[in-house]
Design a protein around this motif. Structure first.
Motif, PDB file in Angstrom:
ATOM      1  N   GLU A 114       0.829  -1.208   0.000  1.00 13.76           N
ATOM      2  CA  GLU A 114       0.000   0.000   0.000  1.00 13.76           C
ATOM      3  C   GLU A 114       0.861   1.255   0.000  1.00 13.76           C
TER       4      GLU A 114
ATOM      5  N   ASP B 175       3.482   1.348  -3.270  1.00 15.04           N
ATOM      6  CA  ASP B 175       2.796   1.622  -4.545  1.00 15.04           C
ATOM      7  C   ASP B 175       2.820   3.104  -4.889  1.00 15.04           C
ATOM      8  N   GLU B 176       2.970   3.942  -3.886  1.00 16.01           N
ATOM      9  CA  GLU B 176       2.990   5.385  -4.108  1.00 16.01           C
ATOM     10  C   GLU B 176       4.403   5.908  -4.324  1.00 16.01           C
ATOM     11  N   THR B 177       5.367   5.022  -4.457  1.00 13.51           N
ATOM     12  CA  THR B 177       6.773   5.402  -4.611  1.00 13.51           C
ATOM     13  C   THR B 177       7.373   4.650  -5.797  1.00 13.51           C
TER      14      THR B 177
ATOM     15  N   ARG C   9       2.749  -1.221   6.839  1.00 11.14           N
ATOM     16  CA  ARG C   9       2.702   0.163   6.373  1.00 11.14           C
ATOM     17  C   ARG C   9       3.780   1.024   7.048  1.00 11.14           C
TER      18      ARG C   9
ATOM     19  N   ARG D 279       6.917   2.898   5.204  1.00 11.26           N
ATOM     20  CA  ARG D 279       7.070   4.355   5.274  1.00 11.26           C
ATOM     21  C   ARG D 279       8.490   4.742   5.695  1.00 11.26           C
TER      22      ARG D 279
END
Length: 350
Positions: free
Chosen positions: A98, A101-103, A313, A317
């Motif tokens: 999760e 996926d944003e990186t 998560r 991070r």
């Protein structure tokens, strides 16, 4: 009848595509193609779209290893876990995905099967690819594995456990505290003849710590484990049924069974229901992990949520933030999450 010989593809058609191929197809320089594919530099939107479309049509995949020669790392995160069959780790991976996926980062998974020698081998191979970070289960590793983690020069996050000294960062729960909290809840409900069922624990350090915390809390109230049953292999429903039958046959006066995980606990619940044993009246049951797969059972097993997705998560991070800063800041983060008891239908409430 003469067979037609197969058509051989010329060797030149099997060569890897290069920046030059994309350059020729899009009509821009190789340097511009490189800037677009690395998302660097000042390139117009129209040129960017033309390069990306040509790259897509050709099926071109950049050679990240070659690009890593200068940066000394690739956009991979080594995720090293002990098992794929254990229901715990898919949720951890979901949490990791999760965030990543944003990186630009991508997780790559290695499995150790709870074997320290295999963990060394997996870690060695993964570090040889110069990943941007490592997420690894547990705090207990061989001296060789610890040496590799310390010397890697990249963010390292040990997950699932906070009872011990981390190489760098760690994210997890205190398993000793989790064991103590479950023991206190069981005693508060009025149970006194308590049995334990779980894995043989020399290599399952987190299960061992929960058991230690559990027995410490019982001892504080002058109570000892009345009987115990151990097993090797996967955490299966059938194994839970077998173990529960064996321990109750041997020690029928038991009024509570504490299982090291939910899967064998669910097997024990099914055995008790089949035998007409009143749960939680005649005997109470509890597991660990809060596995949602078991929500469809006739009764909800008492358990404790291990914060699996949150752990994934938080670990991701840490890797993503420190990777974005080229690892120049941060380090030594320690995040301890607090699991909560879910009494379900198998733990009396008073």
């Amino acid at each position: 009848m003469t067979e037609t010989p197969p058509v051989k593809t010329p060797a030149r058609n099997r060569r890897p595509l290069t920046l030059r191929d994309v350059s020729e197809a899009s009509g821009v320089s190789e340097m511009t193609v490189s800037r677009v594919l690395r998302n660097r530099g000042d390139v117009s939107q129209a040129t960017r779209e033309r390069v990306l479309e040509a790259s897509k049509e050709l099926g071109y995949v950049p050679n990240k290893i070659a690009g890593a020669l200068a940066s000394q790392r690739v956009n991979l995160v080594a995720v090293i876990i002990p098992s794929l069959s254990n229901m715990v780790f898919p949720e951890v991976m979901t949490g990791i995905n999760e965030v990543l996926d944003e990186t630009p980062l991508q997780p790559v998974v290695g499995v150790t099967n709870y074997n320290p020698e295999r963990e060394e081998k997996v870690l060695y191979e993964m570090l040889s690819w110069r990943p941007s970070g490592v997420i690894i289960a547990g705090l207990e590793h061989s001296d060789a594995a610890k040496a590799m983690l310390k010397a890697a020069g990249i963010p390292v996050v040990e997950i699932m456990d906070t009872d011990g000294q981390a190489v760098d960062a760690c994210v997890g729960i205190s398993h000793r505290r989790a064991g103590r909290k479950m023991a206190q809840a069981i005693l508060k409900a009025g149970y006194r003849n308590i049995g334990f069922l779980g894995t043989k624990m020399p290599l399952d350090h987190r299960a061992r710590k929960r058991f230690e915390g559990f027995t410490e809390a019982l001892a504080k109230e002058g109570i000892e484990i009345a009987d115990r049953e151990f097993y090797e292999g996967g955490s299966a429903l059938a194994k839970g049924r077998e173990m529960t039958e064996a321990i109750l046959k041997r020690t029928p006066e038991l009024d509570f069974l504490y299982y090291s995980n939910d899967m064998i606990g669910a097997g024990g619940l099914l055995f008790c229901l089949d035998q007409g044993i009143s749960v939680p009246g005649q005997i109470g049951l509890a597991g660990f992990n809060g596995v949602e797969l078991l929500d469809g059972l006739p009764r909800q097993l008492a358990t404790m949520d291990a914060c699996r997705a949150e752990i994934g998560r938080a670990a991701a991070r840490i890797i993503a933030e420190r990777s974005a800063e080229d690892g120049e800041s941060g380090g030594g983060e320690r995040i301890e999450l607090t699991p909560k008891i879910q009494p379900g239908d198998t733990l009396r409430r008073r």
